[in-house]
Design an enzyme around this catalytic site. Structure first.
Site, mmCIF file in Angstrom:
data_model
loop_
_atom_site.group_PDB
_atom_site.id
_atom_site.type_symbol
_atom_site.label_atom_id
_atom_site.label_comp_id
_atom_site.label_asym_id
_atom_site.label_seq_id
_atom_site.Cartn_x
_atom_site.Cartn_y
_atom_site.Cartn_z
ATOM 1 N N ARG A 80 23.173 -20.459 -16.936
ATOM 2 C CA ARG A 80 24.536 -19.960 -16.773
ATOM 3 C C ARG A 80 24.631 -18.442 -16.679
ATOM 4 O O ARG A 80 25.319 -17.894 -15.805
ATOM 5 C CB ARG A 80 25.417 -20.372 -17.969
ATOM 6 C CG ARG A 80 25.987 -21.734 -17.885
ATOM 7 C CD ARG A 80 26.037 -22.328 -19.259
ATOM 8 N NE ARG A 80 24.682 -22.515 -19.717
ATOM 9 C CZ ARG A 80 23.951 -23.606 -19.444
ATOM 10 N NH1 ARG A 80 24.488 -24.588 -18.804
ATOM 11 N NH2 ARG A 80 22.686 -23.710 -19.836
ATOM 12 N N THR A 81 23.978 -17.755 -17.604
ATOM 13 C CA THR A 81 24.191 -16.303 -17.684
ATOM 14 C C THR A 81 23.692 -15.632 -16.407
ATOM 15 O O THR A 81 24.392 -14.827 -15.794
ATOM 16 C CB THR A 81 23.472 -15.738 -18.922
ATOM 17 O OG1 THR A 81 23.851 -16.511 -20.052
ATOM 18 C CG2 THR A 81 23.838 -14.280 -19.151
ATOM 19 N N HIS A 120 24.924 -11.639 -27.824
ATOM 20 C CA HIS A 120 25.129 -12.153 -26.465
ATOM 21 C C HIS A 120 26.563 -11.763 -26.074
ATOM 22 O O HIS A 120 27.450 -12.608 -25.978
ATOM 23 C CB HIS A 120 24.923 -13.664 -26.462
ATOM 24 C CG HIS A 120 24.728 -14.279 -25.109
ATOM 25 N ND1 HIS A 120 24.962 -13.597 -23.920
ATOM 26 C CD2 HIS A 120 24.336 -15.526 -24.752
ATOM 27 C CE1 HIS A 120 24.714 -14.403 -22.901
ATOM 28 N NE2 HIS A 120 24.331 -15.568 -23.381
HETATM 29 N N1 CP Z 1 25.144 -19.748 -22.613
HETATM 30 C C1 CP Z 1 23.979 -19.290 -22.118
HETATM 31 O O1 CP Z 1 23.542 -18.183 -22.447
HETATM 32 O O2 CP Z 1 23.367 -20.148 -21.261
HETATM 33 P P1 CP Z 1 22.017 -19.833 -20.467
HETATM 34 O O3 CP Z 1 20.924 -19.692 -21.522
HETATM 35 O O4 CP Z 1 21.818 -20.975 -19.551
HETATM 36 O O5 CP Z 1 22.204 -18.527 -19.767
#
Ligand code: CP
Length: 313
Positions: free
Chosen positions: A51-52, A129
């Site tokens: 996602r990120t 984050h």
């Molecule tokens: N929420 C999140 O950080 O997802 P990813 O690790 O897939 O980026």
């Protein structure tokens, strides 16, 4: 020169958070723009991500920027021993912004101190984050109509979960009551409880997770137990499935309750919960696009007024 990096949520004022949320709202109305035309965004991912990385890259692409980067440090010269400082200095020669995820806590702060271009922290170890927090706040605001005075349950891995650490810090401006639900091995670290005490944030702590304990929740923020953070895999096996949200547990919850999860999920939310109108985690991930468009513009000094005034495709 002012360092416009976006490294930690702790340094963002209430006004700045609300300002970025307002900007995210503008991008949700119209995501495709040319505000970053002729800019290059580098995405350096020293840890896995879906996602990120993809939402930052989509954000950059939808704003007209070009994107460079890597998803696996093994294919870069860091595998030959190049230091983080040298990598950052080199990429600064090529890009206008560096979005970086790193396994070391403090890596983003360090990078922001050496880089001549803005650094955006896409997650540093178990520490922070902050871009996830902006999309979490945007999701909370959209679903609750306010950020003020909410009952927020944080469930699962509160020890290593950087998303809950950042969310807790950001919410200090909005008088929340937090409920920390974790097995004793994964409780909220003392430093974050001290942070709550210092900032007059109310919290309770428990290891109980059932329909009664979540009956007054406005936000139920589920988290994954993160295998990759454990040095003792026996300990991981002991705690990995300790909390599983099932659909029947939602029967007596508040109508305004929304279930958030930074994703990826493993077992902690049963799949039948996805059909509930209270499940919001996929929309939450979509909100990441708008929140990250706001962050990319802000670190380059593009203002909310300029975003509002922008009418070009
Ligand atoms: N929420 C999140 O950080 O997802 P990813 O690790 O897939 O980026």
């Amino acid at each position: 020169m002012e360092n416009r990096s976006f490294v930690t949520i702790a340094e963002q004022s209430k006004e700045k958070i609300l300002y970025l949320l307002e900007m995210a709202k503008e991008f949700e109305k119209k995501p495709n723009r040319r505000l970053l035309a002729e800019k290059v965004v580098a995405t350096l991912f020293f840890e896995p991500s879906t996602r990120t990385r993809l939402s930052f890259e989509t954000a950059a692409n939808r704003l007209g920027a070009r994107v460079i980067g890597f998803t696996d440090p093994k294919v870069t010269s860091s595998s030959k021993g190049e230091t983080l400082k040298d990598t950052i200095m080199m990429v600064s020669n090529y890009a206008d912004i560096i979005v970086m995820r790193h396994f070391l806590e403090g890596a983003a702060l360090y990078a922001s101190e050496v880089a001549p271009v803005p650094i955006v922290n896409a997650g540093d170890g178990a520490n922070q984050h902050p871009s996830q927090t902006m999309l979490d706040l945007y999701s909370i605001y959209k679903t609750q109509g306010t950020l003020e005075n909410l009952n927020i349950y944080l469930v699962g891995d509160l020890k290593y979960g950087r998303t809950v650490h950042s969310l807790l810090m950001a919410m200090r401006h909005f008088n929340p009551t937090f409920h920390f639900i974790a097995p004793k091995e994964l409780q909220m670290p003392d430093e974050f409880k001290l942070y709550c005490d210092k900032h007059n944030i109310n919290y309770t702590e428990s290891s109980e997770f059932n329909d009664e304990t979540i009956a007054d929740a406005d936000i139920l923020y589920m988290t994954r137990v993160q295998r990759e953070r454990f040095t003792d895999l026996m300990e991981y096996e002991r705690v990995k499935d300790v909390y599983i949200l099932r659909k029947d547990m939602l029967e007596h919850t508040r109508p305004n309750l929304r279930i958030l999860h930074p994703l990826p999920r493993v077992n902690e939310i049963a799949y039948d919960v996805d059909d509930s109108p209270k499940a919001y985690y996929f929309q939450q991930a979509q909100n990441g696009l708008y929140a990250r468009q706001a962050i990319l513009c802000d670190v380059l000094g593009i203002t909310l007024d300029e975003v509002k005034a922008d009418t070009l495709k």
